[in-house]
Enzyme design. Structure first.
Site, PDB file in Angstrom:
ATOM      1  N   ARG A  52       3.470 -47.468 103.366  1.00  0.00           N
ATOM      2  CA  ARG A  52       3.426 -46.300 103.698  1.00  0.00           C
ATOM      3  C   ARG A  52       2.608 -46.067 104.940  1.00  0.00           C
ATOM      4  O   ARG A  52       1.906 -47.206 105.399  1.00  0.00           O
ATOM      5  CB  ARG A  52       2.789 -45.576 102.507  1.00  0.00           C
ATOM      6  CG  ARG A  52       1.151 -45.649 102.234  1.00  0.00           C
ATOM      7  CD  ARG A  52       0.605 -45.111 101.163  1.00  0.00           C
ATOM      8  NE  ARG A  52      -1.065 -45.235 101.128  1.00  0.00           N
ATOM      9  CZ  ARG A  52      -1.716 -44.295 101.562  1.00  0.00           C
ATOM     10  NH1 ARG A  52      -1.280 -43.146 101.895  1.00  0.00           N
ATOM     11  NH2 ARG A  52      -3.087 -44.523 101.333  1.00  0.00           N
ATOM     12  N   ARG A 111      10.107 -43.055 100.485  1.00  0.00           N
ATOM     13  CA  ARG A 111       9.362 -42.876  99.400  1.00  0.00           C
ATOM     14  C   ARG A 111       8.957 -41.296  99.398  1.00  0.00           C
ATOM     15  O   ARG A 111       8.859 -40.802 100.525  1.00  0.00           O
ATOM     16  CB  ARG A 111       8.073 -43.882  99.682  1.00  0.00           C
ATOM     17  CG  ARG A 111       7.178 -43.942  98.285  1.00  0.00           C
ATOM     18  CD  ARG A 111       5.893 -44.418  98.443  1.00  0.00           C
ATOM     19  NE  ARG A 111       6.051 -45.683  99.293  1.00  0.00           N
ATOM     20  CZ  ARG A 111       4.874 -46.378  99.402  1.00  0.00           C
ATOM     21  NH1 ARG A 111       3.684 -46.055  99.030  1.00  0.00           N
ATOM     22  NH2 ARG A 111       4.929 -47.516 100.046  1.00  0.00           N
ATOM     23  N   GLN A 143       3.524 -58.198  99.533  1.00  0.00           N
ATOM     24  CA  GLN A 143       2.678 -57.494 100.480  1.00  0.00           C
ATOM     25  C   GLN A 143       2.642 -57.829 101.989  1.00  0.00           C
ATOM     26  O   GLN A 143       2.864 -58.699 102.410  1.00  0.00           O
ATOM     27  CB  GLN A 143       1.180 -57.875 100.171  1.00  0.00           C
ATOM     28  CG  GLN A 143       0.819 -57.749  98.604  1.00  0.00           C
ATOM     29  CD  GLN A 143       0.950 -56.295  98.241  1.00  0.00           C
ATOM     30  OE1 GLN A 143       0.672 -55.314  98.766  1.00  0.00           O
ATOM     31  NE2 GLN A 143       1.339 -56.089  96.987  1.00  0.00           N
ATOM     32  N   ARG A 201     -25.549 -78.471  90.502  1.00  0.00           N
ATOM     33  CA  ARG A 201     -24.666 -77.923  91.485  1.00  0.00           C
ATOM     34  C   ARG A 201     -23.766 -78.849  91.819  1.00  0.00           C
ATOM     35  O   ARG A 201     -23.863 -80.086  92.415  1.00  0.00           O
ATOM     36  CB  ARG A 201     -25.596 -77.205  92.692  1.00  0.00           C
ATOM     37  CG  ARG A 201     -26.239 -76.181  92.728  1.00  0.00           C
ATOM     38  CD  ARG A 201     -26.935 -75.868  94.109  1.00  0.00           C
ATOM     39  NE  ARG A 201     -25.972 -75.503  94.904  1.00  0.00           N
ATOM     40  CZ  ARG A 201     -25.505 -74.367  95.182  1.00  0.00           C
ATOM     41  NH1 ARG A 201     -25.841 -73.300  94.510  1.00  0.00           N
ATOM     42  NH2 ARG A 201     -24.767 -74.158  96.175  1.00  0.00           N
TER      43      ARG A 201
END
EC number: 2.7.7.43
Length: 434
Positions: A52, A111, A143, A201
């Site tokens: 858009r 759209r 995307q 860790r």
């Protein structure tokens, strides 16, 4: 190598913030053809890029140029070259985005204003698209902000859906990041580790890391989407390489993404070749297109020192540089620039001259780069291996080109395009060494 991981999931999360609707349904797969109707028609898989015009983070970011190509162009190129889609669509509400999409070979779904609001979700826009396209069985929502996507990723996902029967597949990336619980301001509490034991860790090489959605794509079958889900049914993830997992959201992402796409992006089916000849139009590329006349009627032109340095760098790298113009430029004036380049002026057919130069050097078109800005440059721009135009080039030249400079003609465009060539040539050399 790309790795593909598959796994079941027990909840649905929407890629753009739509709240989960609970546990995704177990779906019964069915075919539209039914039994007794001969050979079953393969399901129609459509690529759909949502773009858009009202982007809030970066205005019109979907067509902003990234590494000389409109952002949406990178994923459209990958989708087209994957060869797995029956149709490729861009859903937009903006005329400029529509024009760019069509230039890259996509179809356009206009759209509605209802699906273009700031509050509208990706799912809203996809459902609207399906309402207008009954022929579509599977949607690959890609995307536009993931410019390092490669066709091979899309090919593998299509196989997972068509051959292995998955209802939905989405992209993830593996990260090695330790997470800690957030503490509200003003509250005196200690943070807590969420995915590690601070006393033990692990080293990066001793820890598999965790999978995160990277937003590159979401594939889903029609009946799943119509139930309000992009992830559900028989569901799997597809793990992308970290260097291909690029997502652009805000301005600070742009320069980082530009460097990543130049190094790891997909540039098309045809392999890049090493450039041996660089041809530049004089008026509007080397110069700014302005002509000044002295009192004694001598022609005066101006150019940017950065562009002269660009020519010098091209030569030092072994690339022949030649200049061309359709205008009867003064060779005496041009020689005063001390660029030491072969040139042809008053050229009615630039393509014929460049073709002659190419043959003279024993080169194929893929070994030629061309910087032009006018209608007369259009055929050359379409023919060569690497093509570029300054930011202020005419519309016809911009449509024919592979790289659009940020700089204008006579103001650094030549140097910028030269640096683009060097980056791509580094890519060619690296690929040859593998």
């Amino acid at each position: 190598m790309d790795s593909v991981e598959k796994g079941a999931a027990t909840s649905v999360s929407n890629p753009r913030g739509r709240p989960s609707r609970g546990r995704p349904p177990k779906l019964q797969r069915n075919s539209r053809g039914g039994q007794g109707r001969g050979v079953e028609k393969p399901p129609h898989m459509a690529a759909l890029i949502l773009a858009r015009g009202g982007s809030k983070g970066i205005p019109l970011k979907n067509i902003k140029h990234l590494a000389g190509v409109p952002l949406i162009g990178w994923v459209l190129r990958a989708a087209l070259d994957s060869g797995v889609f029956q149709s490729i669509w861009v859903s937009t509400d903006h005329d400029e985005i529509e024009n760019v999409a069509k230039q890259f070979g996509a179809q356009v779904h206009r759209r509605s204003s209802e699906a273009s609001k700031d509050s509208s979700t990706s799912l809203d826009a996809i459902i609207e698209f399906l309402n207008y396209h009954n022929e579509v069985d599977i949607v690959g929502n890609i995307q536009a902000t993931s410019p390092c996507l490669h066709p091979t990723d899309l090919q593998k996902v299509a196989e997972m859906i068509r051959e292995e029967g998955y209802d939905s597949v989405f992209s993830v990336v593996r990260r090695h990041q330790f997470r800690w619980g957030e503490i509200q301001k003003g509250v005196r509490e200690m943070t807590e580790p969420l995915n590690l034991n601070p006393a033990k860790r692990p080293r990066r090489q001793d820890w598999d890391g965790e999978l995160y959605e990277n937003g590159s794509f979401y594939f889903a079958k029609r009946h799943l989407i119509e139930m309000g889900y992009l992830q559900g049914g028989k569901m799997a993830y597809y793990e992308m390489r970290a260097e291909h997992s690029v997502d652009i959201d805000v301005d600070i992402d742009w320069p980082i993404a530009e460097q990543r796409v130049l190094r790891y992006g997909y540039f098309g089916k045809e392999k890049l070749k090493e450039i041996k000849l660089f041809v530049c139009n004089i008026d509007g590329c080397l110069t700014n297109g302005h002509i000044y006349v002295s009192g004694d009627q001598k022609e005066i032109i101006s150019y940017d020192v950065k562009d002269a340095i660009g020519i010098s760098l091209l030569k030092k790298s072994g690339i022949e540089v030649r200049l061309i113009s359709e205008r009867a430029c003064s060779k005496q004036t041009l020689s005063s620039l001390k660029l030491d380049c072969k040139m042809e002026v008053n050229v009615p057919d630039k393509l014929a001259v460049v073709d002659e130069w190419r043959k003279e050097m024993g080169l194929c078109w893929k070994e030629v780069a061309y910087l032009g800005n006018e209608v007369s440059d259009e055929e050359c721009l379409k023919k060569v291996g690497l093509s570029g135009v300054p930011a202020d080039a005419c519309a016809a030249a911009q449509k024919a080109v592979g790289y659009i400079c940020k700089s204008s003609g006579g103001r650094g465009a030549l140097r910028e395009f030269a640096e683009h060539i060097f980056l791509l040539m580094e890519k060619v050399i690296n690929s040859c060494q593998k």
